[in-house]
Write an enzyme that holds these catalytic residues in place. Sequence first.
Site, PDB file in Angstrom:
ATOM      1  N   LEU A  21       0.842  -1.199   0.000  1.00  0.00           N
ATOM      2  CA  LEU A  21       0.000   0.000   0.000  1.00  0.00           C
ATOM      3  C   LEU A  21       0.876   1.246   0.000  1.00  0.00           C
ATOM      4  O   LEU A  21       1.558   1.543   0.981  1.00  0.00           O
ATOM      5  CB  LEU A  21      -0.920  -0.020   1.223  1.00  0.00           C
ATOM      6  CG  LEU A  21      -1.686  -1.333   1.461  1.00  0.00           C
ATOM      7  CD1 LEU A  21      -2.605  -1.206   2.666  1.00  0.00           C
ATOM      8  CD2 LEU A  21      -2.472  -1.739   0.220  1.00  0.00           C
ATOM      9  N   GLY A  61      -0.821   6.726   0.142  1.00  0.00           N
ATOM     10  CA  GLY A  61      -1.068   7.811   1.083  1.00  0.00           C
ATOM     11  C   GLY A  61      -0.201   9.038   0.868  1.00  0.00           C
ATOM     12  O   GLY A  61       0.846   8.986   0.213  1.00  0.00           O
ATOM     13  N   THR A 101      -7.098   2.053   3.603  1.00  0.00           N
ATOM     14  CA  THR A 101      -6.329   0.830   3.377  1.00  0.00           C
ATOM     15  C   THR A 101      -7.193  -0.305   2.837  1.00  0.00           C
ATOM     16  O   THR A 101      -6.734  -1.106   2.010  1.00  0.00           O
ATOM     17  CB  THR A 101      -5.655   0.386   4.679  1.00  0.00           C
ATOM     18  OG1 THR A 101      -6.649   0.309   5.723  1.00  0.00           O
ATOM     19  CG2 THR A 101      -4.579   1.381   5.097  1.00  0.00           C
ATOM     20  N   HIS A 145      30.798  24.968   2.934  1.00  0.00           N
ATOM     21  CA  HIS A 145      31.921  25.306   3.810  1.00  0.00           C
ATOM     22  C   HIS A 145      31.464  25.829   5.169  1.00  0.00           C
ATOM     23  O   HIS A 145      30.457  26.527   5.293  1.00  0.00           O
ATOM     24  CB  HIS A 145      32.856  26.344   3.164  1.00  0.00           C
ATOM     25  CG  HIS A 145      32.170  27.366   2.333  1.00  0.00           C
ATOM     26  ND1 HIS A 145      32.725  27.904   1.203  1.00  0.00           N
ATOM     27  CD2 HIS A 145      30.942  27.927   2.432  1.00  0.00           C
ATOM     28  CE1 HIS A 145      31.887  28.763   0.656  1.00  0.00           C
ATOM     29  NE2 HIS A 145      30.806  28.792   1.389  1.00  0.00           N
TER      30      HIS A 145
END
Length: 414
Positions: free
Chosen positions: A6, A9, A80, A306
């Site tokens: 998955l 997102g 999901t 630097h």
Amino acid sequence: MDAVILCAGNGTRLMPLTENRPKPMIPIAGKPILEWIVEKIEDFVDNIYLIVKYKKEMIIRYFEGNRKIKFIEQKGFDGTGYAVLMAKDFIDNDFLVLNGDVIFEDDLKDFIKYKNAMALKEVENPKNFGVVVVDDENNITELQEKPNNPKSNLINAGIYKFEPEIFEILKDIKPSERGEVELTDAIKELVKDKKIKGIKLNGYWNDIGRPWDILNANTYFLKDIKTNIKGEIGKNVVVEGNVIIEEGATVKANSVIEGPAIIKKGAIVGPLAYIRPNTVLMENTFVGNSSEVKGSIIMKNTKIPHLSYVGDSIIGENCNFGCNTITANLRFDDKPVKVNIEGDKVESVRKLGVVMGDNVKTGVQVSFMPGVKVGSNCWIGANCLIGEDVERGAFVYKKEEKVVKTLNSRQITR
């Protein structure tokens, strides 16, 4: 057996790192989170279906050469459960499901023996996770979402094994209050008939949800690298510990590299630079004269030329630091650094520097306080002290009155 990962997102808790990339493409120990997951499973699955949406082009471009990997765009509902349902027409047998932001050490050999299973992880403080309760036979009996009084210290580790029947369950799941079809709602149907096992993972596991999780996982996986120096090494360079310097990288004279550390191809270090442990310099980065980097991830094409210090930080791509840019990473009181996560100040870890998006430029003498987040495409003017988060696309600078007077001859001769 196939696998579904998955990856759709937005990863809002990891902003600004996810402003220009999906969360699974954030680099850890030199490669994206998603590549770590793919490498864990590709030897024992036939096909890997990546469910993509947010910034999907980046994932497709990176993995399109892998013959086992197919891409499915998530459309319609979020969540999901709906993401898994997108793979219904492609899968006929048992299959794995993995969250695209979970990085783990276990080889899953024992896990894949079961028909339906959820990977679990034992944690000290489960309140911020989905808590799982199991019986004596490891059947899952209850799921608790971020409970104040958790019934166990086992949490949902974001790795699952299912039979195709899960698709039929998911088809009937209604969106949650936040408008998403949740995989855990389908799992609760399996729990009713004791049809899903809870299997505890061994070894390291991390659900990458916050910036310090990235650095934690980076440190963990760097500890296993072995020295491999193929780049160009100048005079009087000191290399201690396990260090990877890829072909095409250059370490100039009088620099010190303390491992574990990775310096990717095209990177230039030195002269007189100091690279301390748990640092990764991604491709075409530059850490120049008398600059020091410690415990940080510096993404592609970023330049720290630097007299600068970067500690315990994550710096995005194409950034450029002016001379003497400093990232503070420790509070005076030694307490955990507080970080803004989706509008809430959250305690993180003892040492944390700056979390910076892409394409940021700093002027000379810029300092960042611990835990500050800087959005992409910002300019930070000279002599600024940044103690608050900076939103994407901002130009921060100081305006000071400058007074110029002409000296008379008497003053000059004194």
